[in-house]
Structures are given as structure tokens and as C-alpha cells.
Design a protein around this motif. Structure first.
Motif, PDB file in Angstrom:
ATOM      1  N   THR A  56       0.845  -1.192   0.000  1.00 11.68           N
ATOM      2  CA  THR A  56       0.000   0.000   0.000  1.00 11.68           C
ATOM      3  C   THR A  56       0.879   1.240   0.000  1.00 11.68           C
ATOM      4  O   THR A  56       2.079   1.181   0.276  1.00 11.68           O
ATOM      5  N   GLY A  57       0.272   2.369  -0.331  1.00 13.40           N
ATOM      6  CA  GLY A  57       0.980   3.638  -0.260  1.00 13.40           C
ATOM      7  C   GLY A  57       1.764   4.011  -1.497  1.00 13.40           C
ATOM      8  O   GLY A  57       2.520   4.989  -1.467  1.00 13.40           O
ATOM      9  N   LEU A  58       1.581   3.274  -2.581  1.00 18.14           N
ATOM     10  CA  LEU A  58       2.274   3.587  -3.828  1.00 18.14           C
ATOM     11  C   LEU A  58       1.270   4.078  -4.864  1.00 18.14           C
ATOM     12  O   LEU A  58       0.099   3.682  -4.863  1.00 18.14           O
ATOM     13  N   ASP A  59       1.762   4.920  -5.786  1.00 14.80           N
ATOM     14  CA  ASP A  59       0.916   5.471  -6.840  1.00 14.80           C
ATOM     15  C   ASP A  59       1.685   5.478  -8.151  1.00 14.80           C
ATOM     16  O   ASP A  59       2.926   5.413  -8.178  1.00 14.80           O
ATOM     17  N   GLU A  60       0.932   5.583  -9.240  1.00 15.00           N
ATOM     18  CA  GLU A  60       1.571   5.791 -10.531  1.00 15.00           C
ATOM     19  C   GLU A  60       2.183   7.196 -10.570  1.00 15.00           C
ATOM     20  O   GLU A  60       1.571   8.164 -10.116  1.00 15.00           O
ATOM     21  N   GLY A  61       3.394   7.290 -11.105  1.00 14.96           N
ATOM     22  CA  GLY A  61       4.086   8.567 -11.143  1.00 14.96           C
ATOM     23  C   GLY A  61       3.597   9.464 -12.267  1.00 14.96           C
ATOM     24  O   GLY A  61       3.041   8.999 -13.265  1.00 14.96           O
ATOM     25  N   ARG A  62       3.805  10.775 -12.089  1.00 17.13           N
ATOM     26  CA  ARG A  62       3.390  11.773 -13.066  1.00 17.13           C
ATOM     27  C   ARG A  62       4.519  12.780 -13.274  1.00 17.13           C
ATOM     28  O   ARG A  62       5.478  12.839 -12.501  1.00 17.13           O
ATOM     29  N   ALA A  63       4.357  13.603 -14.279  1.00 14.75           N
ATOM     30  CA  ALA A  63       5.376  14.612 -14.576  1.00 14.75           C
ATOM     31  C   ALA A  63       5.576  15.570 -13.412  1.00 14.75           C
ATOM     32  O   ALA A  63       6.684  16.058 -13.184  1.00 14.75           O
ATOM     33  N   ASP A  64       4.503  15.848 -12.632  1.00 13.45           N
ATOM     34  CA  ASP A  64       4.666  16.796 -11.533  1.00 13.45           C
ATOM     35  C   ASP A  64       5.363  16.179 -10.314  1.00 13.45           C
ATOM     36  O   ASP A  64       5.569  16.851  -9.300  1.00 13.45           O
ATOM     37  N   ASP A  65       5.743  14.887 -10.401  1.00 11.79           N
ATOM     38  CA  ASP A  65       6.559  14.272  -9.353  1.00 11.79           C
ATOM     39  C   ASP A  65       8.052  14.529  -9.557  1.00 11.79           C
ATOM     40  O   ASP A  65       8.844  14.347  -8.621  1.00 11.79           O
ATOM     41  N   GLY A  81      20.615  15.656  -8.892  1.00 12.48           N
ATOM     42  CA  GLY A  81      19.398  15.187  -9.541  1.00 12.48           C
ATOM     43  C   GLY A  81      19.684  14.553 -10.893  1.00 12.48           C
ATOM     44  O   GLY A  81      20.727  14.788 -11.505  1.00 12.48           O
ATOM     45  N   HIS A  82      18.722  13.766 -11.366  1.00  8.60           N
ATOM     46  CA  HIS A  82      18.824  13.201 -12.715  1.00  8.60           C
ATOM     47  C   HIS A  82      18.403  14.201 -13.791  1.00  8.60           C
ATOM     48  O   HIS A  82      18.670  13.985 -14.972  1.00  8.60           O
ATOM     49  N   GLY A  83      17.729  15.281 -13.378  1.00 12.68           N
ATOM     50  CA  GLY A  83      17.387  16.339 -14.318  1.00 12.68           C
ATOM     51  C   GLY A  83      16.640  15.828 -15.536  1.00 12.68           C
ATOM     52  O   GLY A  83      15.596  15.163 -15.419  1.00 12.68           O
ATOM     53  N   PRO A  84      17.151  16.112 -16.752  1.00 10.07           N
ATOM     54  CA  PRO A  84      16.429  15.740 -17.975  1.00 10.07           C
ATOM     55  C   PRO A  84      16.291  14.236 -18.170  1.00 10.07           C
ATOM     56  O   PRO A  84      15.435  13.794 -18.946  1.00 10.07           O
ATOM     57  N   ASP A  85      17.079  13.448 -17.476  1.00 11.86           N
ATOM     58  CA  ASP A  85      16.958  11.996 -17.614  1.00 11.86           C
ATOM     59  C   ASP A  85      15.625  11.504 -17.072  1.00 11.86           C
ATOM     60  O   ASP A  85      15.082  10.507 -17.567  1.00 11.86           O
ATOM     61  N   HIS A  86      15.081  12.177 -16.065  1.00 12.66           N
ATOM     62  CA  HIS A  86      13.761  11.786 -15.568  1.00 12.66           C
ATOM     63  C   HIS A  86      12.700  11.931 -16.658  1.00 12.66           C
ATOM     64  O   HIS A  86      11.822  11.073 -16.801  1.00 12.66           O
ATOM     65  N   GLY A  87      12.778  13.000 -17.421  1.00  9.36           N
ATOM     66  CA  GLY A  87      11.808  13.179 -18.499  1.00  9.36           C
ATOM     67  C   GLY A  87      11.907  12.082 -19.536  1.00  9.36           C
ATOM     68  O   GLY A  87      10.884  11.567 -20.024  1.00  9.36           O
ATOM     69  N   TYR A  88      13.142  11.710 -19.885  1.00  8.33           N
ATOM     70  CA  TYR A  88      13.338  10.628 -20.864  1.00  8.33           C
ATOM     71  C   TYR A  88      12.771   9.315 -20.313  1.00  8.33           C
ATOM     72  O   TYR A  88      12.046   8.593 -21.014  1.00  8.33           O
ATOM     73  N   LEU A  89      13.094   8.993 -19.075  1.00  7.91           N
ATOM     74  CA  LEU A  89      12.632   7.735 -18.498  1.00  7.91           C
ATOM     75  C   LEU A  89      11.115   7.708 -18.345  1.00  7.91           C
ATOM     76  O   LEU A  89      10.478   6.671 -18.567  1.00  7.91           O
ATOM     77  N   LEU A  90      10.528   8.850 -17.976  1.00  9.63           N
ATOM     78  CA  LEU A  90       9.070   8.909 -17.831  1.00  9.63           C
ATOM     79  C   LEU A  90       8.378   8.626 -19.157  1.00  9.63           C
ATOM     80  O   LEU A  90       7.287   8.036 -19.192  1.00  9.63           O
ATOM     81  N   ASP A  91       8.991   9.024 -20.260  1.00 13.79           N
ATOM     82  CA  ASP A  91       8.411   8.792 -21.587  1.00 13.79           C
ATOM     83  C   ASP A  91       8.552   7.346 -22.053  1.00 13.79           C
ATOM     84  O   ASP A  91       7.841   6.919 -22.967  1.00 13.79           O
ATOM     85  N   THR A  92       9.477   6.594 -21.452  1.00 13.90           N
ATOM     86  CA  THR A  92       9.802   5.263 -21.985  1.00 13.90           C
ATOM     87  C   THR A  92       9.507   4.127 -21.013  1.00 13.90           C
ATOM     88  O   THR A  92       9.503   2.963 -21.433  1.00 13.90           O
ATOM     89  N   GLN A  93       9.266   4.441 -19.723  1.00  7.91           N
ATOM     90  CA  GLN A  93       9.056   3.384 -18.746  1.00  7.91           C
ATOM     91  C   GLN A  93       7.928   3.768 -17.795  1.00  7.91           C
ATOM     92  O   GLN A  93       7.493   4.909 -17.737  1.00  7.91           O
ATOM     93  N   ARG A  94       7.474   2.791 -17.054  1.00  9.35           N
ATOM     94  CA  ARG A  94       6.462   3.022 -16.022  1.00  9.35           C
ATOM     95  C   ARG A  94       7.146   3.596 -14.782  1.00  9.35           C
ATOM     96  O   ARG A  94       8.217   3.119 -14.375  1.00  9.35           O
ATOM     97  N   LEU A  95       6.541   4.601 -14.192  1.00  6.37           N
ATOM     98  CA  LEU A  95       7.049   5.212 -12.965  1.00  6.37           C
ATOM     99  C   LEU A  95       6.067   4.948 -11.830  1.00  6.37           C
ATOM    100  O   LEU A  95       4.879   5.234 -11.956  1.00  6.37           O
ATOM    101  N   VAL A  96       6.581   4.390 -10.730  1.00  8.08           N
ATOM    102  CA  VAL A  96       5.790   4.171  -9.518  1.00  8.08           C
ATOM    103  C   VAL A  96       6.449   4.954  -8.397  1.00  8.08           C
ATOM    104  O   VAL A  96       7.679   4.936  -8.248  1.00  8.08           O
ATOM    105  N   VAL A  97       5.648   5.651  -7.593  1.00  5.59           N
ATOM    106  CA  VAL A  97       6.203   6.527  -6.564  1.00  5.59           C
ATOM    107  C   VAL A  97       5.537   6.284  -5.221  1.00  5.59           C
ATOM    108  O   VAL A  97       4.405   5.799  -5.131  1.00  5.59           O
ATOM    109  N   SER A  98       6.273   6.652  -4.186  1.00  2.00           N
ATOM    110  CA  SER A  98       5.716   6.807  -2.841  1.00  2.00           C
ATOM    111  C   SER A  98       5.797   8.282  -2.501  1.00  2.00           C
ATOM    112  O   SER A  98       6.891   8.863  -2.497  1.00  2.00           O
ATOM    113  N   ARG A  99       4.658   8.884  -2.220  1.00  2.00           N
ATOM    114  CA  ARG A  99       4.635  10.303  -1.860  1.00  2.00           C
ATOM    115  C   ARG A  99       4.484  10.483  -0.344  1.00  2.00           C
ATOM    116  O   ARG A  99       4.192  11.578   0.126  1.00  2.00           O
ATOM    117  N   GLU A 100       4.729   9.421   0.405  1.00  2.00           N
ATOM    118  CA  GLU A 100       4.575   9.469   1.858  1.00  2.00           C
ATOM    119  C   GLU A 100       5.476  10.548   2.448  1.00  2.00           C
ATOM    120  O   GLU A 100       6.680  10.604   2.145  1.00  2.00           O
TER     121      GLU A 100
END
Length: 292
Positions: free
Chosen positions: A161-170, A185-204
Motif C-alpha cells: 500500500t501507499g504507492l501510486d503511478e508517477g506523473r510529470a509533476d513528481d 538530480g537526474h534532471g532531464p533523464d527523468h523526463g526521458y525515463l518517464l516517456d519510456t518506462q512506467r514510474l511508480v512513486v511513494s509520496r509518503e
């Protein structure tokens, strides 16, 4: 070899550099194969395209870190490194077998380290003795890394529990987490990865974390503020896997990942080194082979 020149990589070099990379790493995989390992295979057509797209991203973001060695029209070596704020990382590096032990690799590494300009550094290394000698002489600490392979025993999967699908505003808080865990930070690499893979986040609150999961359900980059969050994220990736899976780049600072993998009935193996200079081995963290 006097005929070999080291120069900046250009857009029209990408396809030839990919071919040199495939030959180089296939040869290394065959030499390093252990008894019982499957026979290494060349990249698939999809894998070739993915590699080229990834290197095009690096060439666009930080072209000064992208160097190749050429003998006439042939690409015989490559060193793709990147600066992200105060951190340097080596995304990929290699020399064709027939050009090894002739100083080509040293010249490429010199170019990559010059681009680092004294920044702390991080990369994933093979066990190639010539390469590891060069890394150590350049001041890198080599942390042995492990991998876990096998098919997840799905009866072991816990309720998460406590996980969500990631979004650009994360991505903004993810970059801040990266700064805490790996120093930049990964900077622009996050944008590339977000476009090509699934992102799962914990916002706790107080325990944020994220994991990128590729099309085969494998965790390719994971960072967290607390080991418990990291474990939950890795379990989510394992739950997404289909058939054999892989958890890579596990160092002793990240033994939480071993505990999760063992609980899922995966097997531990050894897999090269995480090389760091001017920084600690990041944790809780599972590095990406290319994005570190």
C-alpha cells in the motif's frame, strides 16, 4: 594505434557506434560467461533502436561528454559520459576487441574524465581487468555489485500500500530526493525515463521514493529516503515481472534489496562493480546501468 583518432560524437555516428557497442559487449559477455549461463546474443532490432535513442538523448543534453574513437570511417571505441549539476557519470564505454590494449581505451577515458572537470563520479563497471585497472588508477573506489535473477514466486508477494503511478509533476521532488541520495538530480533523464518506462512513486511524507519499471517488469532505477520505502517499490517491480526477471546493481550498502529478492525466491550472483569517486555508494538506491 596511430591511425585512430578520438573526437566528439555526432548525430550521424550513432548507428555505427551502436554496432561497435554491440560487438564489444557481446565479446565481453562471452568471455565472462559462467557455466550454465545462456549463450549471449546480439541486440535485437528493438534493442538497437532503444540504445540509439538513449545515446541520442545524451548527445542532445550534454554533447561534450560523448566521444568516439575512429579508424578511418570505422567506429572502434566510445565513451559516453554526462554531467548533471555537480555529478559526473559514465553511461557506457568500450573498445572493439581488436583495438584493445593499444591505448585507445585510455585516450577515451581521458576525454571522459576531462569532461568531468573534477566532479564526483559514478558508474557501473564490468570485471574487465584492463578497464578496472584504469578506473582504480583514476581514483575510483570499486564496490562489488550483485544481481538477483530468476522467476518470482508469486505466492511470496506481499500486499503493498501507499504507492501510486508517477506523473510529470513528481519529477521536481524526485530530483530533490536524488540530491539527498546520490548528490545530484537526474534532471532531464527523468523526463526521458518517464516517456519510456512506467514510474511508480511513494509520496509518503518523510519517506518518498520512486522506481522506474521497464517493459519486462524489471526495476531499472530506484531511489528512496528510507529502506522500507525502497523495499515496497522493489516488491511492486517484482509483482510486475513476467517470467525470468533481474534486479541489478546491488551493493552491500543496499542489502535490503537482497532481502526482498531472497524472499521472492530469486538467486544471487555477482556482477561487476559500482565505481564511485568523491562520493559514497548511494543508498537506498539501485542504479541504472546507463543513467546511474
Amino acid at each position: 594505434m596511430d591511425s585512430v583518432q578520438v573526437r566528439p560524437m555526432r548525430e550521424d555516428d550513432l548507428h555505427r557506434t551502436e554496432r561497435a557497442s554491440d560487438v564489444t559487449f557481446l565479446d565481453g559477455d562471452r568471455i565472462g560467461a559462467r557455466v550454465g549461463d545462456p549463450e549471449p546474443e546480439p541486440r535485437s532490432v528493438a534493442g538497437q533502436k532503444e540504445w540509439i535513442d538513449r545515446m541520442r538523448h545524451f548527445l542532445t543534453v550534454d554533447p561534450g561528454g560523448c566521444s568516439i574513437a575512429v579508424d578511418g570511417d570505422a567506429v572502434v571505441g566510445f565513451a559516453i559520459s554526462q554531467n548533471r549539476d555537480g555529478l559526473w557519470f559514465l553511461a557506457t564505454y568500450g573498445v572493439l576487441p581488436d583495438y584493445q590494449r593499444a591505448g585507445v581505451g585510455r585516450r577515451l577515458m581521458d576525454a571522459a574524465l576531462a569532461h568531468a572537470d573534477g566532479r564526483p563520479g559514478l558508474f557501473s563497471s564490468s570485471v574487465h581487468p584492463g578497464a578496472t585497472r584504469r578506473y582504480r588508477l583514476a581514483g575510483f573506489s570499486l564496490h562489488p555489485q550483485m544481481r538477483m535473477v530468476g522467476t518470482v514466486d508469486r505466492s511470496t508477494l506481499p500486499a503493498i500500500t501507499g504507492l501510486d503511478e508517477g506523473r510529470a509533476d513528481d519529477l521536481a521532488w524526485m530530483d530533490r530526493l536524488d540530491q539527498d541520495v546520490r548528490g545530484a538530480g537526474h534532471g532531464p533523464d527523468h523526463g526521458y525515463l518517464l516517456d519510456t518506462q512506467r514510474l511508480v512513486v511513494s509520496r509518503e511524507n518523510g519517506r518518498p521514493g520512486y522506481v522506474y519499471i521497464d517493459g519486462q517488469g524489471r526495476a531499472t532505477l530506484l531511489a528512496a529516503a528510507h529502506p522500507e520505502t525502497a523495499e515496497k517499490l522493489l516488491w511492486e517491480a517484482l509483482a510486475s515481472s513476467r517470467g525470468d526477471t533481474l534486479v541489478n546493481c546491488i551493493t552491500t550498502a543496499n542489502e535490503w534489496a537482497l532481502d526482498v529478492g531472497l524472499a521472492a525466491r530469486l538467486d544471487i550472483g555477482q556482477e561487476g562493480y559500482i565505481a564511485v569517486r568523491g562520493m559514497k555508494d548511494p543508498a537506498p538506491y539501485l542504479a541504472s546501468g546507463h543513467f546511474l
